[in-house]
Structure formats: structure tokens, C-alpha cells
Design an enzyme around this catalytic site. Structure first.
Site, PDB file in Angstrom:
ATOM      1  N   LYS A 111      -5.254  -5.179   4.352  1.00 12.89           N
ATOM      2  CA  LYS A 111      -5.036  -6.623   4.468  1.00 12.89           C
ATOM      3  C   LYS A 111      -5.415  -7.098   5.877  1.00 12.89           C
ATOM      4  CE  LYS A 111      -1.603 -10.238   4.203  1.00 12.89           C
ATOM      5  NZ  LYS A 111      -0.238 -10.637   3.956  1.00 12.89           N
TER       6      LYS A 111
ATOM      7  N   GLU B 213      -4.461   3.903  10.877  1.00 16.01           N
ATOM      8  CA  GLU B 213      -4.818   5.010   9.983  1.00 16.01           C
ATOM      9  C   GLU B 213      -6.086   4.692   9.196  1.00 16.01           C
ATOM     10  OE1 GLU B 213      -1.914   3.527  10.292  1.00 16.01           O
ATOM     11  OE2 GLU B 213      -0.235   4.936  10.088  1.00 16.01           O
TER      12      GLU B 213
ATOM     13  N   GLY C  52       1.101  -7.050   1.550  1.00 21.51           N
ATOM     14  CA  GLY C  52       0.466  -5.744   1.336  1.00 21.51           C
ATOM     15  C   GLY C  52       1.012  -5.015   0.126  1.00 21.51           C
ATOM     16  N   ARG C  53       2.344  -4.986  -0.018  1.00 25.28           N
ATOM     17  CA  ARG C  53       2.928  -4.215  -1.123  1.00 25.28           C
ATOM     18  C   ARG C  53       2.814  -4.942  -2.458  1.00 25.28           C
ATOM     19  NH1 ARG C  53       6.259  -5.608   2.798  1.00 25.28           N
ATOM     20  NH2 ARG C  53       8.003  -7.029   2.437  1.00 25.28           N
TER      21      ARG C  53
ATOM     22  N   GLU D 256      10.809  -1.647   1.931  1.00 25.97           N
ATOM     23  CA  GLU D 256      10.120  -2.485   2.910  1.00 25.97           C
ATOM     24  C   GLU D 256      10.481  -3.959   2.669  1.00 25.97           C
ATOM     25  OE1 GLU D 256       6.173  -1.407   5.012  1.00 25.97           O
ATOM     26  OE2 GLU D 256       5.557  -2.882   3.531  1.00 25.97           O
TER      27      GLU D 256
ATOM     28  N   HIS E  31      15.671  20.674 -12.473  1.00 25.47           N
ATOM     29  CA  HIS E  31      15.788  22.030 -11.937  1.00 25.47           C
ATOM     30  C   HIS E  31      15.803  22.031 -10.418  1.00 25.47           C
ATOM     31  CE1 HIS E  31      15.205  23.598 -15.993  1.00 25.47           C
ATOM     32  NE2 HIS E  31      14.387  22.559 -16.129  1.00 25.47           N
TER      33      HIS E  31
ATOM     34  N   LYS F   8       5.121   1.442  15.871  1.00 26.99           N
ATOM     35  CA  LYS F   8       3.677   1.306  16.148  1.00 26.99           C
ATOM     36  C   LYS F   8       3.469   0.984  17.625  1.00 26.99           C
ATOM     37  CE  LYS F   8       2.349  -0.743  11.670  1.00 26.99           C
ATOM     38  NZ  LYS F   8       1.842  -1.958  11.038  1.00 26.99           N
TER      39      LYS F   8
HETATM   40  O1  F6P Z   1       3.008  -0.924   8.361  1.00 30.35           O
HETATM   41  C1  F6P Z   1       3.393  -1.546   7.192  1.00 30.35           C
HETATM   42  C2  F6P Z   1       2.258  -2.247   6.508  1.00 30.35           C
HETATM   43  O2  F6P Z   1       1.996  -3.440   7.148  1.00 30.35           O
HETATM   44  C3  F6P Z   1       2.532  -2.458   5.037  1.00 30.35           C
HETATM   45  O3  F6P Z   1       3.297  -3.567   4.772  1.00 30.35           O
HETATM   46  C4  F6P Z   1       1.158  -2.520   4.485  1.00 30.35           C
HETATM   47  O4  F6P Z   1       1.143  -2.331   3.106  1.00 30.35           O
HETATM   48  C5  F6P Z   1       0.498  -1.403   5.255  1.00 30.35           C
HETATM   49  O5  F6P Z   1       1.079  -1.475   6.543  1.00 30.35           O
HETATM   50  C6  F6P Z   1      -0.995  -1.469   5.337  1.00 30.35           C
HETATM   51  O6  F6P Z   1      -1.423  -2.620   5.984  1.00 30.35           O
HETATM   52  P1  F6P Z   1      -2.913  -3.110   5.838  1.00 30.35           P
HETATM   53  O7  F6P Z   1      -3.166  -3.403   4.399  1.00 30.35           O
HETATM   54  O8  F6P Z   1      -2.999  -4.335   6.698  1.00 30.35           O
HETATM   55  O9  F6P Z   1      -3.809  -2.024   6.343  1.00 30.35           O
END
Ligand code: F6P
Length: 508
Positions: A188, A194, A243-244, A329, A360, A481
Site C-alpha cells: 500500500k 521488507e 492494508g489488512r 492489528e 495432538h 520500526k
Molecule cells: O506494519 C504494519 C503494516 O502497515 C500493515 O498494516 C500492512 O498490512 C503492512 O504493514 C504492509 O504495509 P504495505 O502494504 O504498505 O507494504
């Protein structure tokens, strides 16, 4: 004067006065009132402490908190995320929302379809593999949908990479033919550490012309083009989609490619069916609302700190991690919408696994441990395989049996009657009276999965609305972060001795 929350607390206390199992005798219509059939799914909340008194108390709370007003704001594209000053327009992706949002979502979908057709038509070469790169909401939804619905003969091989640990990327690269691989970077913000680092490393590994096979899905298209993505390969989506909640946007491109466009549309239409139910059903019949009352009853009134979800179906193995992000979240907050400290618990720790594996491993604790763990079971009437035999009958029987055993337990006398001495009989006693809910899907297809995920989204919203919190920001992810960035910049500032020592040990 008694507040609405005090009334909920009193009702909860009364509901706990009798054993769960006896509630079926006390309330003859219990099964009928606490089971719901919506969008080809059967929801059974009857083996819980919900009763007429508790539901009535939550209805009064809903009135006092103007739940219906907030729901209307959500579903019509008004601001529901005050800290970020914006709407949460994911339902517009499924056709319900402000006219402008629905129009923008339709336009974005047309772009997505055009890109889908270009990929299918060979514009990116003979693509066989897709590496989807994203994290959090840009990863969990697509991963779940692809894993749940992938046909026996997949249209594409999809590798999903989220972790900054490059072991994940390395593993993905092992599976792909580098010249026939498309990279879909979903972010987003298009700044997430990452995702950006994995995209750069993937491009490097795939070689020279890989950038021509890079697609970006983002709410920040300018950042994607700055990064070097061809503007024609950028799929935008609205800033107001969290995002979620972004699976329903172009973030679902890899899923659409893997499953086929029709399936992807069926996913959206299933979600839309649940949106309509959430928007229109009377609150006593409104399954996301009633399930949220159940969640609040346990997490915020009775004080259960966890909530477990067990999918008795391999296809839903990724549902627990998806729900973990969605619920924690969204609702793992400490202040309300006015910034006041919450007086009661917010989101429980969501965890779980698949049945029967979990039986189990962790079910010992569910049955005889000391924590109160409201447990949710999911099962699908139709098997997800063609092996036949007794596999599916056994799977379903086990699922139903676990809920029954949690409810009824086994008394000391019953354990003794089986020939045990006192000490052994104590060890073999099951207190029972443990609440569980069950969601039984007629079948697992794109439509029911869409409806299921939409159900969880609305349940999560309803939980936050009744508790008075903003479910649509995630400020709690920022501090870590910031500290990581400072460490990377060599700014150790007022870092504690333990952290400094650990950094030295890893050579940083
Ligand atoms: O760090 C949390 C977050 O902002 C989530 O809410 C989101 O889904 C994820 O990081 C990834 O963010 P982006 O889609 O901006 O890479």
C-alpha cells in the site's frame, strides 16, 4: 444510574451462573436463536455464554454507542478512522460504499482486468511463475486465498515472499524458471522495508530484464514509478483501503491469476453477500454483530485473554494467521476514539491451527489447562480432496466431538467409574463448561471464502465499534520500526544495556 457496560457485566455474571450444557434445557429455543444460516454457512454460537440477557445488554450498548450510525458511516464511505482522518472503503471494492469510492474501485478493477488479460495474452512472455512480494495485509489475504482455492492443476506456480529473512526469497527462487517469472510487488505504502528490499533482491536474482516483468500494486503509484516500475504495470488502489482489508483490490492479482478471473469475481461477490447481510439484517440476526458480542463478552467482560481458531480443513490452514493480523492489528488498542485509556480488555490474543493436528498438540491445554480459551471450530461439509475413504467423516466427527467434549467434560465420578484410583481420576477429570463456536461451510469455494472473510472483517469492526476504539489504524507497529531504523543508522541513543549487548554480539 447503571451504565450499559454495567448491564453487560451483570448479564455476563448471570450467564455464568449455570453450566453451559444446562442452558439448552433452560432455554428451549437456544439452538434456534443462536444459530444462523448466512451465505451457505451455518454459524453455531449456542455452546457459549451468550444468552437472551447478554444479547439484550449488548443491544442496549449498541444503541448507546450508536453502533448503527457507525456502521452506516463505514458502509457509506464516511470517516471512521479519526486518527488518520479517513474512511475505510474496503466494502466499496465489493460494490457497497460512497458512489465515488465504488466508481474508483470499478475503474481500478477494469485496470486490473486489463493487466490480467495482458499477462494471459503473453505481453510478459510465457509466464509460468509468479513471485508475489508483500507483507502483513499485502501478504496474508492473497496467501490464504491461493492456498485455500488452488486447483489441482494450478494455472501458475505462485511463490509468496514476505519475510525480510532472505531465506524466504531464496526458497521461492529455487522453484522458479527465472526467465518465465513475473514479480508482483504489493505494498500500500510502497515504502515497507521488507517488501522493497525483497523486490530489489528478487530483481537482482532474476537478472537484467526482470524489471520489465515487475508489477506494482499500491496506493502510492508515484512511488512505484519512481522505483522504476513501468507506469502501465502499476495497479493503484485507494488510500482509504486499509492494508489488512486490501485483498479485494489489485493486491489480489496473483490470486486472480492463480485461480482464474471468474473465481476472483466469485470471491468478491461472496464478500458482497455478507456485506448486505451485515448492512441489512436485524441486529439479533446479524451474525457478525452477534459474534462480536460473543468476542467482547469473553475478551472485555469475562477476561479471557486469548481466542483460539481451529480450521478442520487443510485448505483453511492459513486462516488463523490471517485472523491474527485482522483482529489484533485492528483491535489491539489501549485507548478509545477520544484518546481515553480503555477500562476493559481489547482484542484477545488470536491463535490457532488446523484440526486434527492441533488435537495432538495443544488440545490438552484446551481441555484441562487453567486458561479460559473461547474456541472457534471451522469445518466444511464437502471434502477438499478426492481420496475418498473415511478421511472426511473422521475429520468432521473429530471437529464436532471436540466441541462436545469441551462443553460436557468428564466428572471425577465418571473417571473413577472407569476404574481409576483417586489421584488418577483427578488427572482424568475434565471440568468441561468450556465455550466454543462452530462455523460449518456447505462447501469451500471462492464465494463462500469471500463471505467468510467479509464476516470476519465485519465482526472485527463491530467489536471495535462497541468497545469505542478506532479499528482502522495501527500506530502500535511504528515504534519498533523507528528503533530499527535508528539502529540501522548507527544511532543507539538511549538504547538499554541489554539491547546494546545483543547488538554487539551480532556484530551490529
Ligand atoms: O506494519 C504494519 C503494516 O502497515 C500493515 O498494516 C500492512 O498490512 C503492512 O504493514 C504492509 O504495509 P504495505 O502494504 O504498505 O507494504
Amino acid at each position: 444510574m447503571k451504565t450499559e457496560w454495567q448491564a453487560v457485566e451483570e448479564a455476563a455474571q448471570a450467564a455464568q451462573a449455570s453450566a453451559l450444557v444446562s442452558k439448552f434445557d433452560e432455554e428451549k429455543s437456544r439452538l434456534q436463536r443462536l444459530t444462523f444460516d448466512v451465505a451457505d454457512m451455518h454459524f453455531d454460537l449456542s455452546r457459549t455464554h451468550l444468552d437472551i440477557g447478554v444479547v439484550d445488554a449488548f443491544l442496549a450498548l449498541a444503541k448507546q454507542t450508536d453502533f448503527q450510525g457507525l456502521r452506516a458511516r463505514l458502509l457509506s464511505g464516511d470517516t471512521v478512522n479519526p486518527t488518520e482522518g479517513r474512511a475505510a472503503s474496503h466494502t466499496a471494492e465489493r460494490g457497497m460504499g460512497a458512489e465515488a469510492d465504488v466508481h474508483a474501485a470499478d475503474e481500478a478493477r477494469r485496470q486490473m482486468r486489463a493487466l490480467y488479460d495482458r499477462i494471459e495474452g503473453g505481453a510478459f512472455g510465457d509466464v509460468r511463475h509468479i513471485i508475489h512480494i508483500g507483507i502483513g495485509g499485502s501478504f496474508l489475504g492473497p496467501a490464504l486465498v491461493i492456498d485455500a482455492l488452488l486447483p489441482k492443476e494450478p494455472r501458475y506456480d505462485v511463490q509468496i515472499v514476505s519475510n525480510i529473512d532472505a531465506r524466504a526469497l531464496e526458497r521461492a527462487l529455487m522453484h522458479v524458471d527465472r526467465t518465465r517469472t513475473l514479480i508482483v510487488t504489493a505494498s500500500k505504502s510502497f515504502t515497507t522495508l521488507e517488501t522493497m528490499m525483497n523486490t530489489e533482491s528478487a530483481l537482482k536474482a532474476l537478472g537484467q530484464d526482470a524489471k520489465s516483468r515487475l508489477i506494482a500494486v499500491t496506493a502510492a503509484p508515484d512511488k512505484a514509478t519512481e522505483f522504476g516500475v513501468d507506469a502501465a504495470n502499476v495497479l493503484p488502489f485507494a488510500e482509504t483501503v486499509g492494508g489488512r482489508y486490501s485483498l479485494w483490490t489489485g493486491v489480489g492479482l496473483a490470486a486472480a491469476l492463480a485461480l482464474g478471473w471468474e473465481e476472483y469475481e466469485a470471491l468478491l461477490s461472496g464478500a458482497a453477500a455478507m456485506d448486505r447481510h451485515f448492512a441489512d439484517a436485524d441486529l439479533t440476526e446479524n451474525v457478525p454483530f452477534v459474534a462480536a458480542c460473543m468476542d467482547l463478552l469473553y475478551a472485555s467482560v469475562i477476561g479471557a485473554e486469548t481466542r483460539a481458531v481451529f480450521a478442520y480443513d487443510e485448505r483453511l490452514a492459513l486462516l488463523p494467521p490471517f485472523l491474527q493480523q485482522l483482529e489484533t492489528e485492528s483491535n489491539g488498542k489501549r485507548v478509545d476514539r477520544d484518546g481515553e485509556t480503555l477500562e476493559r480488555g481489547s482484542a484477545p490474543v488470536v491463535w490457532g491451527g488446523v484440526g486434527t493436528d492441533a488435537q495432538h498438540a495443544v488440545f490438552q491445554m484446551l481441555h484441562q489447562g487453567t486458561h479460559l480459551i473461547p474456541t472457534e471450530f471451522l469445518a466444511v461439509k464437502e471434502p477438499g480432496h478426492s481420496i475418498g475413504g473415511d478421511h472426511h467423516a473422521q475429520l468432521l466427527a473429530n471437529c464436532i466431538a471436540q466441541g462436545a467434549a469441551l462443553l460436557r467434560g468428564r466428572s471425577f465420578e465418571e473417571a473413577k467409574a472407569k476404574g481409576a484410583d483417586d489421584a488418577l481420576a483427578h488427572a482424568k477429570t475434565f471440568p468441561g463448561d468450556k465455550p466454543s463456536s462452530t462455523i460449518l461451510l456447505d462447501r469451500l469455494d471462492a464465494r463462500t471464502l469471500g463471505a467468510l472473510l467479509s464476516f470476519y472483517e465485519h465482526r472485527t469492526f463491530a467489536f471495535g465499534a462497541l468497545l469505542g476504539i478506532n479499528s482502522f489504524d495501527q500506530m502500535g507497529v511504528e515504534l519498533g520500526k523507528d528503533v530499527a531504523r535508528a539502529i540501522a543508522d548507527g544511532d543507539l541513543g538511549d538504547l538499554d544495556p541489554s539491547s546494546r549487548d545483543l547488538l554487539t554480539r551480532v556484530g551490529l
